[in-house]
Design a protein around this motif. Structure first.
Motif, mmCIF file in Angstrom:
data_model
loop_
_atom_site.group_PDB
_atom_site.id
_atom_site.type_symbol
_atom_site.label_atom_id
_atom_site.label_comp_id
_atom_site.label_asym_id
_atom_site.label_seq_id
_atom_site.Cartn_x
_atom_site.Cartn_y
_atom_site.Cartn_z
ATOM 1 N N SER A 87 0.821 -1.212 0.000
ATOM 2 C CA SER A 87 0.000 0.000 0.000
ATOM 3 C C SER A 87 0.850 1.255 0.000
ATOM 4 O O SER A 87 0.373 2.325 -0.353
ATOM 5 N N GLY A 88 2.101 1.135 0.374
ATOM 6 C CA GLY A 88 2.935 2.320 0.479
ATOM 7 C C GLY A 88 2.365 3.330 1.458
ATOM 8 O O GLY A 88 2.621 4.516 1.355
ATOM 9 N N ASN A 89 1.568 2.831 2.397
ATOM 10 C CA ASN A 89 0.918 3.703 3.387
ATOM 11 C C ASN A 89 -0.028 4.718 2.760
ATOM 12 O O ASN A 89 -0.322 5.752 3.350
ATOM 13 N N GLU B 128 -4.334 1.447 -1.074
ATOM 14 C CA GLU B 128 -4.889 0.384 -0.244
ATOM 15 C C GLU B 128 -6.253 -0.036 -0.773
ATOM 16 O O GLU B 128 -6.542 -1.219 -0.950
ATOM 17 N N SER B 129 -7.053 0.947 -1.064
ATOM 18 C CA SER B 129 -8.393 0.690 -1.569
ATOM 19 C C SER B 129 -8.354 0.011 -2.944
ATOM 20 O O SER B 129 -9.091 -0.939 -3.216
ATOM 21 N N GLU B 130 -7.461 0.497 -3.791
ATOM 22 C CA GLU B 130 -7.285 -0.102 -5.120
ATOM 23 C C GLU B 130 -6.872 -1.568 -5.013
ATOM 24 O O GLU B 130 -7.331 -2.428 -5.760
ATOM 25 N N ASN B 131 -5.973 -1.795 -4.073
ATOM 26 C CA ASN B 131 -5.472 -3.151 -3.889
ATOM 27 C C ASN B 131 -6.577 -4.100 -3.439
ATOM 28 O O ASN B 131 -6.635 -5.248 -3.867
ATOM 29 N N LEU B 132 -7.432 -3.594 -2.584
ATOM 30 C CA LEU B 132 -8.552 -4.423 -2.138
ATOM 31 C C LEU B 132 -9.406 -4.805 -3.337
ATOM 32 O O LEU B 132 -9.879 -5.938 -3.464
ATOM 33 N N LYS B 133 -9.558 -3.844 -4.234
ATOM 34 C CA LYS B 133 -10.328 -4.101 -5.444
ATOM 35 C C LYS B 133 -9.664 -5.207 -6.269
ATOM 36 O O LYS B 133 -10.321 -6.125 -6.750
ATOM 37 N N LEU B 134 -8.356 -5.101 -6.376
ATOM 38 C CA LEU B 134 -7.603 -6.125 -7.108
ATOM 39 C C LEU B 134 -7.800 -7.500 -6.474
ATOM 40 O O LEU B 134 -7.963 -8.502 -7.164
ATOM 41 N N ASP C 139 -10.297 5.237 8.422
ATOM 42 C CA ASP C 139 -11.446 4.408 8.755
ATOM 43 C C ASP C 139 -11.491 3.169 7.861
ATOM 44 O O ASP C 139 -10.674 3.011 6.961
ATOM 45 N N LEU C 140 -12.478 2.359 8.111
ATOM 46 C CA LEU C 140 -12.542 1.068 7.438
ATOM 47 C C LEU C 140 -13.489 1.071 6.243
ATOM 48 O O LEU C 140 -13.877 0.007 5.758
ATOM 49 N N SER C 141 -13.808 2.262 5.741
ATOM 50 C CA SER C 141 -14.821 2.327 4.685
ATOM 51 C C SER C 141 -14.431 1.512 3.449
ATOM 52 O O SER C 141 -15.278 0.885 2.826
ATOM 53 N N SER C 142 -13.154 1.523 3.121
ATOM 54 C CA SER C 142 -12.762 0.788 1.917
ATOM 55 C C SER C 142 -12.832 -0.723 2.126
ATOM 56 O O SER C 142 -12.706 -1.481 1.171
#
Lengths: 328, 328
Positions: free
Chosen positions: A99-101, A106-112, A131-134
């Motif tokens: 995520s590189g912080n 991070e959100s994109e990665n979750l999508k992946l 927050d945990l929205s993503s």
DNA sequence: AGAATTTCCGCAAAGGTTTGCTGTGGAAAT
DNA sequence: ATTTCCACAGCAAACCTTTGCGGAAATTCT
């Protein structure tokens, strides 16, 4: 060369695709004779199931996602290595993303992860995630998420952490066994859950000892830690420096070496670490062990549980132990 | 919550699946009005294509494989981090597997890569791998394989290495600039390509200087390096110790510290490293830089080339540069 | 107005697997 | 000899997406 498929095998043998499929998994409906013919041919043709087709059909992949701020880190790398090893032994492969912080990445990665239909993900939160929205969509889709190391404050999610409080307590106890009167404690990024926990626990442990001076500083990187340490040491030489992590330790060690100080003679050192760095030096630096390996193994075991049976989200702790080097 | 698919969107909008699919990729056959309707709904429903279905259909995945002996290594971790970062920027995800230096696991892992239909793999060979037989199938299937760091001797494959010869030469040159008369050179596992290359180059460089004593030893791990070093130093104190890698350096440093020796006063040190370890110490240790990051970036760029156009297998080199610490 | 385009969209197949259901032949039971 | 049952194997749909092809409606051109 083109790939061998069930269809190809079935055509050669003059039987149906479904029979081939069943034969290959020892389905009782298939006679021994047919089964052996199929398995034999599959072996010679070196048949390898198309994971995409299997997953598409079964909706159940053998892929796990793992996200860390950066792979290149003394702690994460051992965690990753442990998870990968256990995953492999259980037939899972691991897809690793950084995520590189950055919460966006991070959100994109979750999508992946979702697009690749992972069966579960391990996540060490980026330090900038508020927050945990993503993660909502992961929960909605019921993809198990196991947070580790830097975990969210929210309850109701799976968390697996080092015994942050306990490790700080252990550190405090160890310090109190010595006649140290002034302590410099340098922590990492104050936004991290591990920082908060460790800091609170340390502070708490010294509350009952008001005669001991406890000075707390923060640093987001080794370089910062080095600067902070230089600055502090110029003002006053404490009896002991406590480092929250390897990052901090590295900066502190540089300062100490540059200043020509020697431990434990001129100053004592204590850190929380997985041990790699502390053992590089001589004398070895005393540390409270936070094993990425143990955490990784525990995280994988927990993930397996999550995937098999829906278990209640809990916070698991991996114990901390003291390694006595010679730095205090 | 269940996943949104093209079908679901098409049903809601009362149009066909193919129209939805085309609209989403801005196909000219679809009217602007329809396209916008589709895209709008896709966004609200948070449509995410099923990578498995896409790959099954297109036979073209956005997944890359990466195999190393172990993730937990100062060099590999930076390599992996670099590859992952560039891969992400190009829409690829990375599946990472460890061989543990076991050729059997290596072979199994290749199978896993194939089953998951990766578009290409990066491989650092296990030190125990004798031949490329387990890679045959990759070549047959025309899955690009880019070997890095520890590469096979065979030609006709894609290799991307650190400038092993040059780095050893650089080391030799540097040593010759000083009046050192006796050199202890400790190398790693003699089975590795990098060991062979570096050793040959170093030996070669000193052939023209027979008056300088060059003692060569091998060690498979930091512990072995430490033992070997102890043993050698007990016999004779060389002017300088050359370490082939971080593993060796760590062992050597321990010995030196334990023996109470100081560099560069009592003994000089020179190593090949990515810099992490050498920079931890004070004085910093002079090293020839072998950057995992550079190698990773080069490897990914090369992989991209391989996947786009069939290019001739070649051996690429990533240059080596000197970092002057204060250890000689 | 009729013909020729153009615009836009749907049908259907394909990719490889899994799986519920159906169907066949032969052996056992009656 | 008829019925019953079981062992074995095939059919076809489903998972989700992509894409060649064909066709209806709308537009433009004689």
């Amino acid at each position: 060369m083109t790939n061998t498929t069930l269809k190809k095998i079935s055509e050669i043998l003059g039987i149906s695709v479904s029979t081939v499929s069943r034969a290959l998994k020892h389905h009782p409906d298939i006679s021994v004779k047919t089964r052996e013919k199929v398995i034999e041919l599959a072996r010679t043709l070196d048949y390898e199931p198309n994971a995409n087709a299997v997953q598409l059909r079964t909706k159940n992949s053998k892929l796990l996602g793992l996200m860390v701020p950066t792979i290149s880190n003394y702690f994460y790398e051992t965690f990753i290595a442990a998870v990968e090893e256990d995953a492999r032994k259980n037939g899972y492969a691991v897809m690793i993303l950084q995520s590189g912080n950055d919460p966006l990445i991070e959100s994109e990665n979750l999508k992946l992860f979702r697009q690749n239909r992972v069966s579960g993900v391990f996540v060490c939160l980026s330090s900038n995630t508020k927050d945990l929205s993503s993660f909502e969509k992961m929960f909605d889709l019921e993809i198990p998420v196991v947070f580790f190391d830097n975990v969210p404050q929210e309850s109701g999610v799976h968390k697996i952490c080092l015994a942050d409080e306990k490790s700080a307590q252990l550190a405090a106890e160890l310090i109190l066994q010595h006649p140290y009167q002034s302590i410099l404690a340098i922590f990492g990024n104050p936004a991290l859950s591990i920082t908060k926990k460790r800091e609170a626990a340390l502070k708490n442990a010294f509350q009952a000892h008001p005669h001991i001076s406890l000075l707390i500083e923060h640093a987001n990187s080794s370089e910062e830690a080095k600067l902070v340490c230089h600055e502090m040491l110029n003002k006053h030489l404490p009896d002991i420096i406590f480092c929250m992590s390897d990052e901090v330790l590295i900066g502190v060690l540089k300062t100490i070496q540059e200043k020509g100080l020697r431990y434990p003679d001129n100053i004592a050192l204590l850190t929380i670490s997985n041990g790699t760095i502390p053992r590089l030096f001589h004398p070895q630096i005393t540390y409270i062990e936070t094993s990425g390996e143990k955490l990784g193994k525990a995280a994988f075991a927990h993930m397996l549980n999550c995937m098999q049976t829906k278990i209640e989200p809990t916070e698991l702790l991996v114990d901390a132990v003291l390694f006595n080097g010679g730095s205090l």
